[in-house]
Design a protein around this motif. Structure first.
Motif, short mmCIF file in Angstrom:
data_model
loop_
_atom_site.label_atom_id
_atom_site.label_comp_id
_atom_site.label_asym_id
_atom_site.label_seq_id
_atom_site.Cartn_x
_atom_site.Cartn_y
_atom_site.Cartn_z
N VAL A 5 59.45 33.76 -6.92
CA VAL A 5 58.77 32.51 -7.63
C VAL A 5 58.46 31.41 -6.95
O VAL A 5 59.45 30.78 -6.36
CB VAL A 5 59.67 32.20 -9.05
CG1 VAL A 5 58.89 31.23 -9.61
CG2 VAL A 5 59.75 33.49 -9.77
N VAL A 6 57.14 31.08 -6.86
CA VAL A 6 56.78 29.66 -5.98
C VAL A 6 56.29 28.93 -7.00
O VAL A 6 55.51 28.85 -7.48
CB VAL A 6 55.73 30.08 -4.84
CG1 VAL A 6 55.31 28.75 -4.25
CG2 VAL A 6 56.20 31.34 -4.05
N MET A 7 57.09 27.51 -6.86
CA MET A 7 56.71 26.59 -7.99
C MET A 7 56.09 25.24 -7.12
O MET A 7 56.61 24.81 -6.13
CB MET A 7 58.03 26.27 -8.74
CG MET A 7 58.45 27.30 -9.57
SD MET A 7 59.93 27.05 -10.37
CE MET A 7 61.21 27.55 -8.91
N VAL A 8 55.13 24.61 -7.71
CA VAL A 8 54.47 23.32 -7.33
C VAL A 8 54.41 22.31 -8.49
O VAL A 8 53.96 22.52 -9.53
CB VAL A 8 52.95 23.85 -7.08
CG1 VAL A 8 52.19 22.74 -6.35
CG2 VAL A 8 52.82 25.10 -6.07
N THR A 56 50.09 23.89 2.11
CA THR A 56 51.64 23.88 1.73
C THR A 56 51.92 25.10 0.83
O THR A 56 52.80 25.80 0.53
CB THR A 56 52.14 22.38 1.04
OG1 THR A 56 51.94 21.59 1.77
CG2 THR A 56 53.63 22.62 0.31
N ILE A 57 51.02 25.12 -0.43
CA ILE A 57 51.04 26.33 -1.19
C ILE A 57 50.91 27.64 -0.77
O ILE A 57 51.65 28.49 -0.89
CB ILE A 57 50.15 26.10 -2.42
CG1 ILE A 57 50.31 24.68 -3.13
CG2 ILE A 57 49.89 27.19 -3.47
CD1 ILE A 57 49.26 24.40 -4.12
N ASP A 58 49.91 27.79 0.43
CA ASP A 58 49.50 28.98 0.95
C ASP A 58 50.79 29.48 1.87
O ASP A 58 51.07 30.55 2.02
CB ASP A 58 48.13 28.57 1.52
CG ASP A 58 47.57 30.18 2.43
OD1 ASP A 58 47.47 31.05 1.41
OD2 ASP A 58 47.81 30.38 3.50
N ASP A 59 51.15 28.52 2.72
CA ASP A 59 52.39 28.74 3.48
C ASP A 59 53.66 29.44 2.66
O ASP A 59 54.18 30.44 3.07
CB ASP A 59 52.99 27.61 4.30
CG ASP A 59 53.91 28.07 5.17
OD1 ASP A 59 53.72 28.66 6.25
OD2 ASP A 59 55.21 27.45 5.12
N ALA A 60 53.97 28.78 1.62
CA ALA A 60 55.02 29.27 0.76
C ALA A 60 54.57 30.77 0.11
O ALA A 60 55.52 31.49 0.05
CB ALA A 60 55.36 28.16 -0.55
N TYR A 85 43.63 27.64 -6.28
CA TYR A 85 43.93 28.38 -5.28
C TYR A 85 44.03 29.87 -5.54
O TYR A 85 43.51 30.82 -4.80
CB TYR A 85 45.39 28.00 -4.82
CG TYR A 85 46.25 28.92 -3.86
CD1 TYR A 85 45.65 28.56 -2.64
CD2 TYR A 85 47.17 29.91 -4.14
CE1 TYR A 85 46.44 29.47 -1.50
CE2 TYR A 85 48.00 30.52 -3.16
CZ TYR A 85 47.38 30.53 -2.00
OH TYR A 85 48.31 31.33 -1.03
N VAL A 86 44.49 30.22 -6.53
CA VAL A 86 44.43 31.59 -7.02
C VAL A 86 43.15 32.15 -7.35
O VAL A 86 42.75 33.29 -7.13
CB VAL A 86 45.33 31.52 -8.40
CG1 VAL A 86 45.37 33.31 -8.75
CG2 VAL A 86 46.83 31.39 -8.35
N GLY A 87 42.21 31.50 -7.66
CA GLY A 87 40.90 31.60 -7.91
C GLY A 87 40.01 31.60 -6.78
O GLY A 87 38.77 31.52 -7.00
N ALA A 88 40.63 31.41 -5.59
CA ALA A 88 39.77 31.35 -4.32
C ALA A 88 38.84 32.63 -4.14
O ALA A 88 39.08 33.63 -4.89
CB ALA A 88 40.50 30.87 -3.23
N PRO A 92 44.46 34.78 -2.78
CA PRO A 92 45.56 35.16 -1.80
C PRO A 92 46.41 36.04 -2.24
O PRO A 92 46.29 36.42 -3.60
CB PRO A 92 46.19 33.55 -2.18
CG PRO A 92 45.58 33.27 -3.51
CD PRO A 92 44.39 34.01 -3.81
N PRO A 93 47.55 36.43 -1.89
CA PRO A 93 48.62 37.19 -2.34
C PRO A 93 49.45 36.72 -3.38
O PRO A 93 50.85 36.65 -3.29
CB PRO A 93 49.34 37.64 -0.94
CG PRO A 93 49.37 36.62 -0.11
CD PRO A 93 48.01 35.97 -0.61
N VAL A 94 48.94 36.51 -4.56
CA VAL A 94 49.77 36.02 -5.73
C VAL A 94 49.50 37.34 -6.77
O VAL A 94 48.34 37.75 -7.12
CB VAL A 94 48.98 34.85 -6.17
CG1 VAL A 94 49.48 34.57 -7.75
CG2 VAL A 94 49.27 33.86 -5.29
#
Length: 246
Positions: A5-8, A56-60, A85-88, A92-94
């Motif tokens: 889980v990645v939290m922002v 930052t989000i992408d690296d995590a 980001y998710v809707g790019a 991304p691998p989410v």
């Protein structure tokens, strides 16, 4: 399969706002990481830009994806950034996404008014800190009260961050999201204004409204929010095992 889980976090606060969620996930044996965006928390001296925030989000996310699936969770400004980001165009691998307190389009008169109010609040004695503390003392439970501001408040990054949000094309991003998605709002959240639109544009989205809760849903009702994290994780596990997606 391992899930991370990645939290922002949202504007002005920091990764410390997720301590309750980190503790809950640790108790369950679920890997989790909470990041500090530029200009916030441990990175207070840095300048906030959309590019460095997304980096930052992408690296995590990409670091977590090396171990398995990723559940991305964003609150408020962090949720708006994560939605974009998710809707790019290049996804991304989410594998699943939770957007908390972030169902408003940050543009036009609403965003301008918010920026004006934020600047006015910033001119108060102590940059409005005593008032904010008074409100938090009366709305947050003891279990999260100290965590919310433990990383400090990013007053200097606030206007730049708000200004940058105006260029986000969230309508296009929402239409491109194809992973299981939950939009979670407090009943009294001022950013609920476009929640039905957000849900209608994402094929696999659900809306959850937490009663008697403000914009700070993760901190005001931490046990409820933690239970919703469990729902998302169970959904991901079901999909991975070939079961029902919902």
């Amino acid at each position: 399969m391992t899930t991370t889980v990645v939290m922002v976090h949202g504007i002005r606060t920091s990764a410390t706002m997720w301590r309750s969620q980190l503790a809950h996930l640790a108790d369950r044996g679920v890997a989790a990481v909470a990041v500090d965006l530029p200009g916030h928390g441990t990175r207070m001296a840095e300048t906030f830009t959309l590019e460095t925030a997304w980096a930052t989000i992408d690296d995590a996310v990409r670091t977590a994806a090396r171990s398995g699936e990723v559940l991305l969770v964003g609150h408020s400004m962090g949720g708006l950034l994560c939605t974009a980001y998710v809707g790019a165009e290049d996804p991304p691998p989410v594998d699943a996404y939770i957007g908390a307190s972030c169902t408003a389009l940050p543009r036009g008169a609403a965003l301008t008014t918010y920026r004006v109010l934020a600047r006015g609040f910033d001119r108060l004695p102590g940059r409005g800190f005593p008032i904010a503390e008074w409100v938090l003392d009366r709305t947050l439970p003891d279990e999260t009260r100290a965590d919310f501001g433990a990383g400090g408040y990013a007053y200097d990054a606030q206007d730049a961050a708000l200004r940058s949000l105006s260029i986000l094309d969230l309508l296009a991003a929402l239409r491109r999201i194809e992973v299981p998605t939950w939009f979670i709002n407090g009943q009294y959240d001022q950013l609920r204004v476009n929640e039905r639109l957000f849900v209608s544009l994402v094929p696999h989205a659900e809306l959850v409204v937490v009663p008697r809760t403000s914009h700070l849903v993760t901190a005001m009702r931490p046990r409820v929010f933690n239970a919703l994290l469990d729902v998302a994780l169970a959904t991901m596990a079901g999909r991975a095992s070939g079961g029902s997606a919902r």
